[in-house]
Design an enzyme around this catalytic site. Structure first.
Site, PDB file in Angstrom:
ATOM      1  N   GLU A  36       0.925  -1.282  -0.126  1.00 58.01           N
ATOM      2  CA  GLU A  36       0.020  -0.126  -0.040  1.00 58.01           C
ATOM      3  C   GLU A  36       0.850   1.174   0.006  1.00 58.01           C
ATOM      4  OE1 GLU A  36      -2.133   0.791   3.521  1.00 58.01           O
ATOM      5  OE2 GLU A  36      -3.768   2.230   2.417  1.00 58.01           O
ATOM      6  N   ARG A 262       5.358 -13.117   9.267  1.00 58.58           N
ATOM      7  CA  ARG A 262       6.129 -12.132   8.940  1.00 58.58           C
ATOM      8  C   ARG A 262       7.472 -12.296   9.691  1.00 58.58           C
ATOM      9  NH1 ARG A 262       2.254  -8.074  10.290  1.00 58.58           N
ATOM     10  NH2 ARG A 262       3.187  -6.800   8.608  1.00 58.58           N
ATOM     11  N   LYS A 272       4.407   0.698  11.537  1.00 51.18           N
ATOM     12  CA  LYS A 272       4.373   2.032  10.802  1.00 51.18           C
ATOM     13  C   LYS A 272       4.286   3.168  11.614  1.00 51.18           C
ATOM     14  CE  LYS A 272       3.123   0.976   6.130  1.00 51.18           C
ATOM     15  NZ  LYS A 272       2.058   0.256   5.643  1.00 51.18           N
TER      16      LYS A 272
END
Length: 559
Positions: A36, A262, A272
């Site tokens: 994204e 992950r 983030k």
RNA sequence: UGGGGCGUAGCCAAGCGGUAAGGCACGGGACUUUGGAUCCUGGAUGCGCAGGUUCGAAUCCUGCCGCCCCAGCCA
């Protein structure tokens, strides 16, 4: 397979092999990396990139780059360029297969119409809060929306008017009609479209309704002919909807979503929001601060893309949540740099040494290897003279047992030059600080060896005082003190106050003077360093990428 | 308390009924003109726990325990 003969891709590779064997997708393998564009890529993303691109490549397939730009309120073109740059830096290429979910907005809209006609989607007038109330909880089923049974015609009309902008933001949504009592909350009539009057960085103001991830992703995969849609664990509960959508829309050879764990590293944050806080509150100098786990930060720090890829390969692909030792990454880095980095002598904390029996004004040149690991890197000449600098740490007035370096009356070898013996320690009479060492050299030891074959345990690096330049060196350490930056609940409290140490009085050997930004070196006995963009014409700035393994430090720590 | 997922050495991770790969970290030792690199070498009688099936189980069955994820019109 990697160089150790270990298969890359773990259980996902197994699935791909089965699908190839059973000819499920006509033998095709086609993946995608779907970032994204709302932030910078970090070390965690590199695992997904390596898996998406790597598995496609390993199986003779292709991997698309697709920007998942379905939410214009948080996204920006600024990130598109940086993401592409970082992926290329890692060494992957999507050729001409650069796509955007927004490329498919028209098709997505058509599919939505199909769902409505099939009686599988409806326009819902509930507000966001009401939807939440109706959704139920983890343990209680939800309730049907009062708008759930609108007629197909009414839904078609309303959805059309949503698109035309007749209703205010957030007033209505298009929802899938599945099962409000499903134990899987994703299946409780998920929102497919929302009204959002925000200009999109690619489609401008063409749309005021935007598809959600859940709706756009499976269809984007289908449109691109993706076979294996690889993502992280948290999307596991979305898979039933992924499959449902493609099935009711009768997509032939539907892609399959496969989830993996992950990459997490000790001492490292990848959220983030938290990284943004570090940047915005000035705890680091920016997104490319060499202490940041962003790919731009790692690049500036001097990490090689190869080392990051190697880590991702060795760490494996599995479904168990895990936290990999940061030391593992450092190992991969050193292994790579050891083979490639040219060596140089740099004195970080200079201590002047005068070689009293060496002729004043005389200059000799010694030949030394550029990289003992790689003979093809050749040799270079280093000038030697009566006054040199050595590392302050390489001298101790009262040395402990296993200290093999210089001390009063002791002899050491100057790398590639001569043996010297410390005869006198000169101190500043007022402070007591050692300001100079007076030593003698053995002319017989030219080149670093004597005819008598006498053994000298210590070899230290040096730089000729008159033949060296000053430089700045920035020493970095973990950004956090704790393996888990979140330990104790406040990551700011775990910040390492000494994560950066700036040394401004370093002396670099002549050969380094011509280095340019991005060049990597091994400073003998110190570690690997890279030229930072802050360097100027007359003053180079180096970042320490990673130190050399330091067994002396361990010996010291033990005693 | 609903659903999904995961539990093999300090950290990753192979293993898919036949008697526990490999890597990192750590400890010994050799070698060394980087206390670097390199090379040897050490570690699970044990695979979350408890039962069961079997000649044989980390692998199959049952029950339990622990950890992670899900109640955005984020992705």
């Amino acid at each position: 397979m990697n160089e150790e003969g270990i298969k890359f891709g773990g259980f996902i590779q197994d699935i791909i092999e089965e699908d190839i064997a059973s000819n499920r997708y006509g033998g095709r393998v086609h993946t995608r990396f779907p970032p994204e564009p709302n932030g910078y890529l970090h070390i965690g993303h590199s695992k997904a990139i390596c898996i998406d691109f790597g598995l496609a490549e390993a199986n003779g397939g292709l991997c698309n780059l697709r920007f998942d730009d379905t939410n214009p309120s948080t996204e920006d073109v600024e990130y598109v360029e940086s993401i592409m740059e970082d992926i290329r830096w890692l060494g992957f290429d999507w050729d001409d297969r650069l796509y955007y979910a927004s490329d498919y907005f028209d098709q997505l809209y058509e599919y939505a119409l199909q769902l409505i006609r099939k009686g599988l989607a409806y326009v819902c007038d509930l507000s966001a809060e009401e939807i939440r109330e109706y959704r139920g909880t983890l343990t209680e089923p939800g309730r049907n929306s009062p708008y759930r049974d609108r007629s197909v015609d009414e839904n078609l009309d309303l959805f059309e008017r949503m698109r035309k902008g007749e209703f205010p933001d957030g007033s209505r949504t298009l929802r899938a009609k599945i099962d409000m009592a499903s134990p899987n909350i994703v299946m409780r009539d998920p929102v497919l479209y929302r009204i959002l009057r925000v200009p999109h960085h690619r489609t401008g103001d063409k749309w005021c309704i935007y598809p959600t991830y859940d709706y756009a992703h499976p269809l984007s995969d289908a449109i691109e002919g993706i076979t294996h849609s690889l993502c992280t664990l948290e999307f596991e509960e979305h898979r039933p909807f992924y499959d449902w959508l493609l099935e009711v829309l009768e997509i032939p050879q539907p892609p399959k979503q496969i989830e993996f764990a992950r990459l997490n590293l000790t001492y490292t944050l990848t959220s983030k929001r938290r990284l943004r806080r570090l940047v915005e509150d000035g705890y680091v100098s920016g997104w490319d601060d060499p202490r940041m786990p962003t790919l731009r930060g790692l690049r500036r720090r001097g990490y090689t893309p190869e080392s990051i890829r190697t880590l991702c390969e060795r760490v494996g692909v599995a479904k168990a949540n895990s936290v990999v030792d940061y030391a593992f990454l450092e190992h991969c880095l050193r292994e790579d740099l050891n083979k490639r980095a040219l060596r140089a002598m740099v004195v970080l904390r200079p201590l002047k040494v005068v070689i009293t029996n060496y002729p004043e004004g005389q200059v000799e040149e010694f030949e030394t290897e550029n990289n003992p690991e790689d003979p093809s890197a050749g040799t270079r000449k280093v000038p030697f003279s009566r006054e040199i600098y050595i590392e302050r740490d390489d001298f101790m007035e009262d040395p402990p047992k296993k200290f093999f370096r210089l001390a009063p009356g002791r002899e050491v070898r100057l790398k590639s030059a001569y043996y010297i013996t410390c005869q006198e320690v000169v101190k500043d009479p007022s402070t007591g600080e050692i300001v100079e060492l007076r030593c003698t050299y053995d002319p017989e030891s030219r080149g670093g060896m004597t005819p008598d074959g006498r053994r000298v345990r210590g070899t230290i690096h040096w730089v000729s005082a008159a033949h060296s330049h000053k430089a700045e060196v920035r020493l970095y350490d973990h950004l956090f003190l704790t393996e888990d930056p979140e330990e104790g609940g406040d990551f700011i409290a775990n910040l390492n106050p000494n994560s950066l140490e700036v040394l401004t009085d370093c002396r670099i050997e002549l050969a380094l003077a011509e280095a340019s930004v991005g060049d990597r070196f091994q400073f003998l006995r110190h570690g690997y360093f890279v030229v930072d963009p802050d360097s100027t014409e007359d003053r180079l700035v180096f970042n320490r990428t990673v130190s050399l393994r330091d067994t002396w430090q361990k010996i010291k720590d033990k005693s």
